[in-house]
Design a protein around this motif. Structure first.
Motif, mmCIF file in Angstrom:
data_model
loop_
_atom_site.group_PDB
_atom_site.id
_atom_site.type_symbol
_atom_site.label_atom_id
_atom_site.label_comp_id
_atom_site.label_asym_id
_atom_site.label_seq_id
_atom_site.Cartn_x
_atom_site.Cartn_y
_atom_site.Cartn_z
ATOM 1 N N SER A 69 -3.336 -63.239 36.350
ATOM 2 C CA SER A 69 -3.848 -61.895 36.629
ATOM 3 C C SER A 69 -4.545 -61.277 35.414
ATOM 4 O O SER A 69 -5.269 -60.294 35.548
ATOM 5 N N GLU A 70 -4.366 -61.832 34.220
ATOM 6 C CA GLU A 70 -4.998 -61.300 33.008
ATOM 7 C C GLU A 70 -6.304 -62.004 32.645
ATOM 8 O O GLU A 70 -7.041 -61.532 31.786
ATOM 9 N N ILE A 71 -6.586 -63.120 33.296
ATOM 10 C CA ILE A 71 -7.774 -63.906 32.951
ATOM 11 C C ILE A 71 -9.051 -63.088 33.083
ATOM 12 O O ILE A 71 -9.894 -63.079 32.182
ATOM 13 N N LYS A 72 -9.207 -62.362 34.189
ATOM 14 C CA LYS A 72 -10.446 -61.614 34.401
ATOM 15 C C LYS A 72 -10.646 -60.493 33.380
ATOM 16 O O LYS A 72 -11.752 -60.038 33.155
ATOM 17 N N TYR A 73 -9.567 -60.041 32.741
ATOM 18 C CA TYR A 73 -9.657 -59.003 31.714
ATOM 19 C C TYR A 73 -9.735 -59.588 30.301
ATOM 20 O O TYR A 73 -9.869 -58.839 29.336
ATOM 21 N N GLY A 74 -9.630 -60.901 30.201
ATOM 22 C CA GLY A 74 -9.688 -61.557 28.900
ATOM 23 C C GLY A 74 -8.461 -61.304 28.041
ATOM 24 O O GLY A 74 -8.514 -61.429 26.825
ATOM 25 N N LYS A 75 -7.344 -60.953 28.667
ATOM 26 C CA LYS A 75 -6.118 -60.657 27.912
ATOM 27 C C LYS A 75 -5.250 -61.903 27.804
ATOM 28 O O LYS A 75 -5.168 -62.698 28.733
ATOM 29 N N TYR A 76 -4.594 -62.031 26.669
ATOM 30 C CA TYR A 76 -3.642 -63.106 26.438
ATOM 31 C C TYR A 76 -2.822 -62.746 25.214
ATOM 32 O O TYR A 76 -3.107 -61.767 24.531
ATOM 33 N N GLU A 77 -1.806 -63.542 24.961
ATOM 34 C CA GLU A 77 -0.937 -63.303 23.815
ATOM 35 C C GLU A 77 -0.760 -64.622 23.063
ATOM 36 O O GLU A 77 -0.654 -65.680 23.675
ATOM 37 N N VAL A 78 -0.752 -64.541 21.746
ATOM 38 C CA VAL A 78 -0.487 -65.699 20.910
ATOM 39 C C VAL A 78 0.777 -65.376 20.118
ATOM 40 O O VAL A 78 0.837 -64.357 19.429
ATOM 41 N N VAL A 79 1.803 -66.220 20.260
ATOM 42 C CA VAL A 79 3.082 -65.976 19.595
ATOM 43 C C VAL A 79 3.396 -67.161 18.685
ATOM 44 O O VAL A 79 3.375 -68.309 19.122
ATOM 45 N N GLN A 80 3.688 -66.834 17.440
ATOM 46 C CA GLN A 80 4.070 -67.841 16.463
ATOM 47 C C GLN A 80 5.560 -67.646 16.146
ATOM 48 O O GLN A 80 5.994 -66.536 15.855
ATOM 49 N N ASN A 81 6.318 -68.734 16.234
ATOM 50 C CA ASN A 81 7.750 -68.710 15.941
ATOM 51 C C ASN A 81 7.973 -69.560 14.694
ATOM 52 O O ASN A 81 7.693 -70.751 14.690
ATOM 53 N N LEU A 82 8.455 -68.923 13.629
ATOM 54 C CA LEU A 82 8.715 -69.624 12.373
ATOM 55 C C LEU A 82 10.212 -69.624 12.110
ATOM 56 O O LEU A 82 10.847 -68.572 12.149
ATOM 57 N N LYS A 83 10.772 -70.795 11.841
ATOM 58 C CA LYS A 83 12.198 -70.894 11.515
ATOM 59 C C LYS A 83 12.334 -71.182 10.024
ATOM 60 O O LYS A 83 11.682 -72.088 9.496
ATOM 61 N N PHE A 84 13.202 -70.400 9.359
ATOM 62 C CA PHE A 84 13.428 -70.541 7.921
ATOM 63 C C PHE A 84 14.865 -70.990 7.647
ATOM 64 O O PHE A 84 15.765 -70.762 8.455
ATOM 65 N N GLN A 85 15.056 -71.577 6.481
ATOM 66 C CA GLN A 85 16.364 -72.060 6.058
ATOM 67 C C GLN A 85 17.331 -70.912 5.777
ATOM 68 O O GLN A 85 18.496 -70.993 6.127
ATOM 69 N N THR A 86 16.818 -69.842 5.141
ATOM 70 C CA THR A 86 17.690 -68.734 4.756
ATOM 71 C C THR A 86 17.120 -67.401 5.239
ATOM 72 O O THR A 86 15.912 -67.263 5.476
ATOM 73 N N PHE A 87 18.004 -66.422 5.346
ATOM 74 C CA PHE A 87 17.588 -65.080 5.722
ATOM 75 C C PHE A 87 16.693 -64.470 4.643
ATOM 76 O O PHE A 87 15.748 -63.748 4.945
ATOM 77 N N GLU A 88 16.953 -64.778 3.386
ATOM 78 C CA GLU A 88 16.158 -64.253 2.273
ATOM 79 C C GLU A 88 14.708 -64.711 2.373
ATOM 80 O O GLU A 88 13.786 -63.932 2.120
ATOM 81 N N GLU A 89 14.488 -65.984 2.745
ATOM 82 C CA GLU A 89 13.116 -66.479 2.913
ATOM 83 C C GLU A 89 12.419 -65.756 4.057
ATOM 84 O O GLU A 89 11.263 -65.350 3.938
ATOM 85 N N LEU A 90 13.124 -65.592 5.172
ATOM 86 C CA LEU A 90 12.570 -64.875 6.319
ATOM 87 C C LEU A 90 12.183 -63.460 5.919
ATOM 88 O O LEU A 90 11.076 -63.003 6.200
ATOM 89 N N LEU A 91 13.081 -62.764 5.249
ATOM 90 C CA LEU A 91 12.842 -61.380 4.853
ATOM 91 C C LEU A 91 11.660 -61.265 3.884
ATOM 92 O O LEU A 91 10.851 -60.342 3.986
ATOM 93 N N GLN A 92 11.540 -62.216 2.977
ATOM 94 C CA GLN A 92 10.419 -62.216 2.032
ATOM 95 C C GLN A 92 9.087 -62.338 2.782
ATOM 96 O O GLN A 92 8.139 -61.600 2.507
ATOM 97 N N VAL A 93 9.009 -63.243 3.739
ATOM 98 C CA VAL A 93 7.777 -63.429 4.521
ATOM 99 C C VAL A 93 7.511 -62.199 5.376
ATOM 100 O O VAL A 93 6.373 -61.707 5.446
ATOM 101 N N TYR A 94 8.539 -61.674 6.038
ATOM 102 C CA TYR A 94 8.388 -60.479 6.871
ATOM 103 C C TYR A 94 7.842 -59.316 6.046
ATOM 104 O O TYR A 94 6.889 -58.643 6.462
ATOM 105 N N ASN A 95 8.428 -59.056 4.888
ATOM 106 C CA ASN A 95 7.983 -57.945 4.045
ATOM 107 C C ASN A 95 6.565 -58.146 3.536
ATOM 108 O O ASN A 95 5.768 -57.203 3.511
ATOM 109 N N LYS A 96 6.214 -59.366 3.155
ATOM 110 C CA LYS A 96 4.855 -59.650 2.666
ATOM 111 C C LYS A 96 3.824 -59.424 3.770
ATOM 112 O O LYS A 96 2.805 -58.767 3.553
#
Length: 186
Positions: free
Chosen positions: A94-121
């Protein structure tokens, strides 16, 4: 006087176009050089990544959704080590005619600190380019997660509005992993 106004308008337009190009380049780099302005099928045809295609029914909406999926372990826009990563390009019929779509990237990190560093940056980098920013924190969590954090940054791209979302959850159990989700939608 007219020449001064013309010069000011020319400089303002040049700055606006340069900012638009900068946003598009930064987003493309973040999403493994995908040309996000293209339709999903053209986007993957123009990419060096290999995608799998899945089509699922959405019976409650009498619709179908197409999911294009690829996996990776390196993203040059992310300086921390990624354990695993995937990109999904999601579009409902139903979104094709409007040109709408979503791109989702899922990144898994070893530690919460690494995740938080990337999120904040990433938050700092894209908030500087955005027009509107909204952060939501769900402190209640559930049986799997302590709390959820999500940020939506609205970026302007020529005539359309782009929503960039960054979200993560703090897991109750470390074996669940530390995932950062980056979403692109307009």
């Amino acid at each position: 006087m007219k020449k001064i106004i013309a010069v000011i308008l020319l400089v303002a337009c040049h700055s606006f176009v340069h900012a638009q190009d900068n946003i598009n380049k930064e987003l493309s780099k973040l999403f493994l050089n995908l040309k996000l302005e293209l339709a999903p099928e053209k986007m993957i045809a123009d990419s060096n990544l290999t995608f799998e295609k899945f089509v699922r029914d959405i019976p409650e909406f009498d619709d179908k959704v197409t999911i294009l999926l690829t996996e990776f372990t390196e993203n040059k826009a992310i300086t921390s080590k990624i354990v695993t990563g995937e990109i999904q390009i999601i579009q409902k019929n139903s979104e094709i005619k409007y040109g709408k779509y979503e791109v989702v990237q899922n990144l898994k990190f070893q530690t919460f600190e690494e995740l938080l560093q990337v999120y904040n940056k990433l938050s700092k980098q894209y908030e500087a380019l955005g027009r509107y920013n909204r952060t939501h924190t769900n402190e209640e969590g559930d049986k799997y997660f302590v709390k959820h954090i999500s940020k939506t940054i609205t970026l302007e791209d020529k005539s359309k509005s782009i929503q960039l979302s960054l979200s993560y959850s703090i897991p109750r159990n470390k074996e669940t992993g530390y995932h950062l989700f980056i979403g692109y939608r307009f």
